[in-house]
Design a protein around this motif. Structure first.
Motif: not given
Length: 470
Positions: A44-72
Motif C-alpha cells: 500500500v505504501y509503495e503503490k498508493e502512499g500513506n492511507p491516512g484515516n483510511n488505514l483501518l478499512p484499507r488494511i483489513r487485518g487491522l480490525r482483528k487487532v482491536f478485537d483481541h482480548p488483550v487489547i480490548r
C-alpha cells in the motif's frame, strides 16, 4: 475473537500505567499474521502512499487487532467498556537516521487543558520486529501530566523504547511526551497509531481490581519526581470516587503556607505536587487554591485547577464564582475543574452554557467538553451542545459531537442537528457526529447513521490500479 472475554489489567499494571503513563502489551497473534499485515502495508505504501484515516478499512487485518482480548482488556481497564475509536488513524513510517523531536500529540489544533485523569489513550502497534536500531517510538515515562518539557536534553536518561518483536503494542496515556528514535538500519519501520476516548466516567473499577487502596510503587522508571498524591487521586478516580483524596491530610498552617508558595514554583512537577497536596486538606486547601486559580500566570492558575478538580463538591461554589473572572485563563481553568468534578458540578451548567456566547475560543472549547462530562441536567446540556454544532470554531463543533456521545440516549433531541453535522466541511466533526448518533442509539439516530455509512462507505480493495474489477 470478538466474543472472547477481555483480559483486564491487573492492579500492578494499572499502577504502572498511572505512574509511568504506558504499558507494553503482548498478544498471541501468530508471526504469520504480522508478516502478512506487514506485506500488505509495504504494498500500500509503495503503490498508493500513506492511507491516512483510511488505514483501518484499507488494511483489513487491522480490525482483528482491536478485537483481541488483550487489547480490548487494556483499553477497557483504562477507558471503560464503552470507549470510542477516534476517527483519526495514522500509520507512522520512520526511515530517518535522525531522532524526531520530543512532543505531545495535539487534539487536532485543539488547545485544551490536558486531563490528568485518563479520558484519552493511544495504542501504538509495531507490525515488524523492532529492535532499538530500527527506530522504535521513544517514551519519557511519567511525563504524561506535564504541560512543559521538564527534561532538558534530547538524549535525557530514562527514555523507554517501545521495542520488541513483531506484534509489540504500547498502550499509552494520550498526553505523554514521546518521539521517534533513529532508524539506523534503513529498513521499513511502521508504527500504526490509534486514538481512543472515554464515553463514560468511571463509577467502579473496570480493571481486575483486587486491592481497593492505593499502594505506591517502591520504584518506578520515571526519571523525575514522585507524585504520590496525584497518583492516588487518579487511582481513586478510576474507582469512581470523585475527590477521593480530599480530607486525607490535616497539615499545619506552616505546611499549608509552604504548599501555597510552591504553587508558583518554576518547576512544574513541584507546582503539581503542591496542588494535589493542598487538595488532600479539603476546605483548608480550597481556601489557598482558589486565589491561585486567579493568578496572572496561566501555569499557576492551571496547577490550582488540577488541585480543585481533586477536592470534590466543596470546590464547586468557588469555581462557579470564578466563571465571572475577567481573565480568560482563569475562566477556562475553572470550567475545566468543574468538568472533572462531573455530576457534582451540575449546578454550574447554566453558567457554563452562558459562556458559549461571546467567550474566547479556548473558553468555548473547554465549556463544550465540560458539558459532556458533567452530563446533568441533560436537557440543558443537550440544548447548549446543539448550538455548539454550528459554532464558527471547528474545534468547538468537533468536541460537541464527542460530548453528545457521552450524554448518550439523553441527547436524543440532538439527532436532527447531528444529521446536519454529517455534512460539515471538517472530517472530524462529521466523524464525531456519526459516533454521537451511534451512542444515542434511538431508532431515528440508527436510521440516520446507517444511511450516512452506506452512502459514504469505503471499498478496501479499490485502488488506482484496481478501480472496478475483479
Amino acid at each position: 475473537m470478538n466474543g472472547q472475554t477481555p483480559v483486564l489489567l491487573t492492579d500492578d499494571q494499572m499502577r504502572q500505567f498511572i505512574t509511568e503513563g504506558f504499558l507494553i502489551l503482548k498478544t498471541d497473534f501468530s508471526k504469520q499474521f504480522h508478516q502478512e499485515l506487514l506485506q500488505e502495508l509495504n504494498e500500500v505504501y509503495e503503490k498508493e502512499g500513506n492511507p491516512g484515516n483510511n488505514l483501518l478499512p484499507r488494511i483489513r487485518g487491522l480490525r482483528k487487532v482491536f478485537d483481541h482480548p488483550v487489547i480490548r482488556g487494556g483499553l477497557t481497564s483504562v477507558l471503560g467498556p464503552d470507549y470510542m475509536l477516534h476517527t483519526h488513524r495514522h500509520g507512522h513510517y520512520n526511515s530517518s537516521p535522525q531522532a524526531g523531536g520530543w512532543h505531545k500529540d495535539s487534539y487536532w489544533g485543539y488547545s485544551r487543558v490536558r486531563n490528568h485523569h485518563p479520558w484519552w489513550a493511544m495504542i501504538m502497534y509495531f507490525p515488524q520486529d523492532t529492535p532499538p536500531e530500527l527506530g522504535p517510538t521513544g517514551i519519557m515515562p511519567g511525563t504524561q501530566n506535564y504541560e512543559s518539557r521538564t527534561f532538558d536534553k534530547d538524549d535525557s536518561p530514562g527514555e523507554a523504547l517501545a521495542s520488541g518483536e513483531a506484534g509489540t503494542f504500547a498502550l499509552i496515556h494520550y498526553d505523554i511526551w514521546h518521539r521517534s528514535t533513529p532508524n539506523v538500519l534503513g529498513q521499513h519501520r511502521y508504527m500504526l497509531k490509534f486514538e481512543f476516548m472515554r464515553t463514560a466516567a468511571p463509577f467502579a473499577p473496570t480493571w481486575d481490581n483486587r486491592t481497593p487502596e492505593w499502594i505506591a510503587p517502591a520504584s518506578f522508571s520515571a526519571p523525575l519526581v514522585r507524585h504520590d498524591a496525584m497518583w492516588e487521586d487518579t487511582w481513586l478516580w478510576l474507582q469512581g470516587k470523585i475527590g477521593g483524596t480530599a480530607g486525607l491530610a490535616s497539615d499545619s498552617s506552616e505546611r499549608l503556607a509552604e504548599l501555597e508558595a510552591k504553587l508558583q514554583d518554576p518547576f512544574e512537577p513541584e507546582r503539581l505536587n503542591a496542588a494535589y497536596g493542598l487538595a488532600r486538606n479539603g476546605r483548608k486547601g480550597i481556601e489557598r487554591l482558589l486565589p491561585a486559580l486567579g493568578h496572572e500566570r496561566a501555569e499557576v492558575s492551571r496547577a490550582a485547577a488540577y488541585g480543585l478538580s481533586a477536592v470534590g463538591a466543596e470546590a464547586v461554589p468557588g469555581l462557579i464564582a470564578a466563571l465571572d473572572s475577567p481573565s480568560p485563563h482563569t475562566v477556562m481553568h475553572a470550567v475545566f475543574a468543574l468538568g472533572e468534578l462531573r455530576e457534582l458540578a451540575s449546578a454550574a451548567v447554566p453558567a457554563i452554557i452562558r459562556l458559549l456566547d461571546g467567550s474566547s475560543e479556548p473558553v468555548r472549547r473547554t465549556a463544550v467538553e465540560a458539558l459532556g462530562m458533567i452530563g446533568e441536567p441533560a436537557a440543558q446540556a443537550t440544548e447548549g451542545l446543539i448550538r455548539c454544532l454550528k459554532d464558527a470554531d471547528v474545534q468547538v463543533r468537533f468536541m460537541a459531537g464527542l460530548s453528545l456521545a457521552r450524554l448518550g440516549s439523553k441527547a436524543a433531541a440532538a439527532v436532527p442537528h447531528l444529521v446536519a453535522a454529517l455534512e460539515d466541511e471538517n472530517r472530524y466533526v462529521r466523524g464525531h457526529a456519526a459516533e454521537a448518533l451511534r451512542y444515542i442509539g434511538t431508532e431515528e439516530a440508527r436510521d440516520a447513521l446507517i444511511d450516512f455509512l452506506f452512502s459514504s462507505r469505503w471499498c478496501p480493495t479499490t485502488t488506482p490500479a484496481s478501480t472496478f474489477y475483479p
